[in-house]
Design a protein around this motif. Sequence first.
Motif, PDB file in Angstrom:
ATOM      1  N   MET A  69       0.841  -1.182   0.000  1.00 22.24           N
ATOM      2  CA  MET A  69       0.000   0.000   0.000  1.00 22.24           C
ATOM      3  C   MET A  69       0.887   1.246   0.000  1.00 22.24           C
ATOM      4  O   MET A  69       1.824   1.359   0.773  1.00 22.24           O
ATOM      5  CB  MET A  69      -0.889  -0.003   1.239  1.00 22.24           C
ATOM      6  N   GLU A  70       0.577   2.162  -0.888  1.00 16.27           N
ATOM      7  CA  GLU A  70       1.350   3.394  -0.976  1.00 16.27           C
ATOM      8  C   GLU A  70       0.797   4.428  -0.006  1.00 16.27           C
ATOM      9  O   GLU A  70      -0.395   4.679   0.053  1.00 16.27           O
ATOM     10  CB  GLU A  70       1.281   3.932  -2.404  1.00 16.27           C
ATOM     11  N   ARG A  71       1.676   5.012   0.794  1.00 15.02           N
ATOM     12  CA  ARG A  71       1.299   6.027   1.760  1.00 15.02           C
ATOM     13  C   ARG A  71       1.291   7.395   1.077  1.00 15.02           C
ATOM     14  O   ARG A  71       1.944   7.596   0.050  1.00 15.02           O
ATOM     15  CB  ARG A  71       2.291   6.042   2.933  1.00 15.02           C
ATOM     16  N   ILE A  72       0.562   8.353   1.633  1.00 15.34           N
ATOM     17  CA  ILE A  72       0.499   9.700   1.062  1.00 15.34           C
ATOM     18  C   ILE A  72       1.892  10.293   0.946  1.00 15.34           C
ATOM     19  O   ILE A  72       2.244  10.883  -0.080  1.00 15.34           O
ATOM     20  CB  ILE A  72      -0.428  10.606   1.893  1.00 15.34           C
ATOM     21  N   CYS A  73       2.734  10.109   1.978  1.00 11.95           N
ATOM     22  CA  CYS A  73       4.078  10.683   1.943  1.00 11.95           C
ATOM     23  C   CYS A  73       4.977   9.995   0.925  1.00 11.95           C
ATOM     24  O   CYS A  73       6.037  10.509   0.580  1.00 11.95           O
ATOM     25  CB  CYS A  73       4.724  10.672   3.330  1.00 11.95           C
ATOM     26  N   GLU A  74       4.568   8.827   0.419  1.00 10.69           N
ATOM     27  CA  GLU A  74       5.318   8.149  -0.625  1.00 10.69           C
ATOM     28  C   GLU A  74       4.809   8.528  -2.008  1.00 10.69           C
ATOM     29  O   GLU A  74       5.538   8.458  -2.991  1.00 10.69           O
ATOM     30  CB  GLU A  74       5.201   6.633  -0.451  1.00 10.69           C
ATOM     31  N   ALA A  75       3.559   8.925  -2.095  1.00  5.96           N
ATOM     32  CA  ALA A  75       2.945   9.243  -3.377  1.00  5.96           C
ATOM     33  C   ALA A  75       3.116  10.704  -3.770  1.00  5.96           C
ATOM     34  O   ALA A  75       3.112  11.036  -4.954  1.00  5.96           O
ATOM     35  CB  ALA A  75       1.459   8.908  -3.338  1.00  5.96           C
ATOM     36  N   LEU A  76       3.252  11.595  -2.774  1.00  3.91           N
ATOM     37  CA  LEU A  76       3.341  13.029  -3.053  1.00  3.91           C
ATOM     38  C   LEU A  76       4.605  13.630  -2.462  1.00  3.91           C
ATOM     39  O   LEU A  76       4.988  13.292  -1.339  1.00  3.91           O
ATOM     40  CB  LEU A  76       2.142  13.773  -2.452  1.00  3.91           C
ATOM     41  N   LYS A  77       5.207  14.517  -3.210  1.00  2.00           N
ATOM     42  CA  LYS A  77       6.308  15.315  -2.686  1.00  2.00           C
ATOM     43  C   LYS A  77       5.701  16.646  -2.252  1.00  2.00           C
ATOM     44  O   LYS A  77       5.038  17.319  -3.037  1.00  2.00           O
ATOM     45  CB  LYS A  77       7.372  15.551  -3.745  1.00  2.00           C
ATOM     46  N   HIS A  78       5.911  17.030  -1.010  1.00  2.00           N
ATOM     47  CA  HIS A  78       5.398  18.283  -0.464  1.00  2.00           C
ATOM     48  C   HIS A  78       6.573  19.237  -0.273  1.00  2.00           C
ATOM     49  O   HIS A  78       7.590  18.858   0.311  1.00  2.00           O
ATOM     50  CB  HIS A  78       4.709  18.058   0.882  1.00  2.00           C
ATOM     51  N   THR A  79       6.420  20.466  -0.748  1.00  2.00           N
ATOM     52  CA  THR A  79       7.481  21.458  -0.643  1.00  2.00           C
ATOM     53  C   THR A  79       6.897  22.764  -0.137  1.00  2.00           C
ATOM     54  O   THR A  79       5.840  23.201  -0.593  1.00  2.00           O
ATOM     55  CB  THR A  79       8.128  21.704  -2.033  1.00  2.00           C
ATOM     56  N   VAL A  80       7.593  23.384   0.791  1.00  2.00           N
ATOM     57  CA  VAL A  80       7.164  24.701   1.271  1.00  2.00           C
ATOM     58  C   VAL A  80       7.510  25.718   0.188  1.00  2.00           C
ATOM     59  O   VAL A  80       8.680  25.906  -0.154  1.00  2.00           O
ATOM     60  CB  VAL A  80       7.855  25.071   2.599  1.00  2.00           C
ATOM     61  N   ALA A  81       6.491  26.357  -0.358  1.00  2.00           N
ATOM     62  CA  ALA A  81       6.700  27.398  -1.362  1.00  2.00           C
ATOM     63  C   ALA A  81       6.853  28.766  -0.708  1.00  2.00           C
ATOM     64  O   ALA A  81       7.548  29.642  -1.214  1.00  2.00           O
ATOM     65  CB  ALA A  81       5.533  27.419  -2.347  1.00  2.00           C
TER      66      ALA A  81
ATOM     67  N   ARG B  16       7.187   9.100  -7.197  1.00  2.00           N
ATOM     68  CA  ARG B  16       7.530   7.902  -6.424  1.00  2.00           C
ATOM     69  C   ARG B  16       8.577   8.376  -5.442  1.00  2.00           C
ATOM     70  O   ARG B  16       9.725   8.554  -5.771  1.00  2.00           O
ATOM     71  CB  ARG B  16       8.077   6.821  -7.345  1.00  2.00           C
ATOM     72  N   TYR B  17       8.127   8.653  -4.238  1.00  2.00           N
ATOM     73  CA  TYR B  17       8.957   9.366  -3.278  1.00  2.00           C
ATOM     74  C   TYR B  17       8.898   8.692  -1.917  1.00  2.00           C
ATOM     75  O   TYR B  17       7.829   8.315  -1.468  1.00  2.00           O
ATOM     76  CB  TYR B  17       8.445  10.808  -3.163  1.00  2.00           C
ATOM     77  N   ARG B  18      10.021   8.549  -1.291  1.00  2.00           N
ATOM     78  CA  ARG B  18      10.074   8.066   0.083  1.00  2.00           C
ATOM     79  C   ARG B  18      10.973   8.992   0.876  1.00  2.00           C
ATOM     80  O   ARG B  18      12.144   9.130   0.551  1.00  2.00           O
ATOM     81  CB  ARG B  18      10.630   6.657   0.142  1.00  2.00           C
ATOM     82  N   PRO B  19      10.413   9.622   1.894  1.00  2.00           N
ATOM     83  CA  PRO B  19      11.261  10.488   2.701  1.00  2.00           C
ATOM     84  C   PRO B  19      12.333   9.666   3.406  1.00  2.00           C
ATOM     85  O   PRO B  19      12.101   8.519   3.773  1.00  2.00           O
ATOM     86  CB  PRO B  19      10.293  11.119   3.694  1.00  2.00           C
ATOM     87  N   ALA B  20      13.508  10.266   3.562  1.00  2.00           N
ATOM     88  CA  ALA B  20      14.581   9.589   4.288  1.00  2.00           C
ATOM     89  C   ALA B  20      14.134   9.356   5.727  1.00  2.00           C
ATOM     90  O   ALA B  20      13.425  10.186   6.297  1.00  2.00           O
ATOM     91  CB  ALA B  20      15.840  10.447   4.256  1.00  2.00           C
ATOM     92  N   LYS B  21      14.536   8.248   6.286  1.00  2.00           N
ATOM     93  CA  LYS B  21      14.193   7.982   7.684  1.00  2.00           C
ATOM     94  C   LYS B  21      14.900   9.004   8.549  1.00  2.00           C
ATOM     95  O   LYS B  21      16.118   9.161   8.470  1.00  2.00           O
ATOM     96  CB  LYS B  21      14.599   6.578   8.079  1.00  2.00           C
TER      97      LYS B  21
END
Length: 136
Positions: free
Chosen positions: A1-13, A124-129
Amino acid sequence: MERICEALKHTVAMAPASVAASTETATSYLSAIGMPEVEFLVSTGAIASGKKLTVALYAAEDPDGANAVKVAEKTFTASVDMDSAVAVISARVTADRGGYYAVKFQHDCAAAVICAVTMSGPVRYRPAKNDWTLVI
């Protein structure tokens, strides 16, 4: 299952800041390269009924805003007093616009309003631990 934080890259604009009335404020141009679409969320503090928030989406060739073009603009009007608001700006990324996007916005409230902007896009994004991620 893909998590939201894995499916989307979020950036502070744009970090939260006090924005004076009738002052056009611009975010940084952020890379949308490799994303099929982007979404900007313009979050605000209190907006009184009848007051307006105008948001324009811009696209450019590089992070400095070279050859920037306005893609679209919309004015949002508060129908009731709002303690906070979120304006959603979503766009498909196209090669003819360039790979960098930003928003410019302004409001007509009587006083300054705290505003912040984030950009999200599917990857396809996974934040670093690290200690800034909580996945349950």
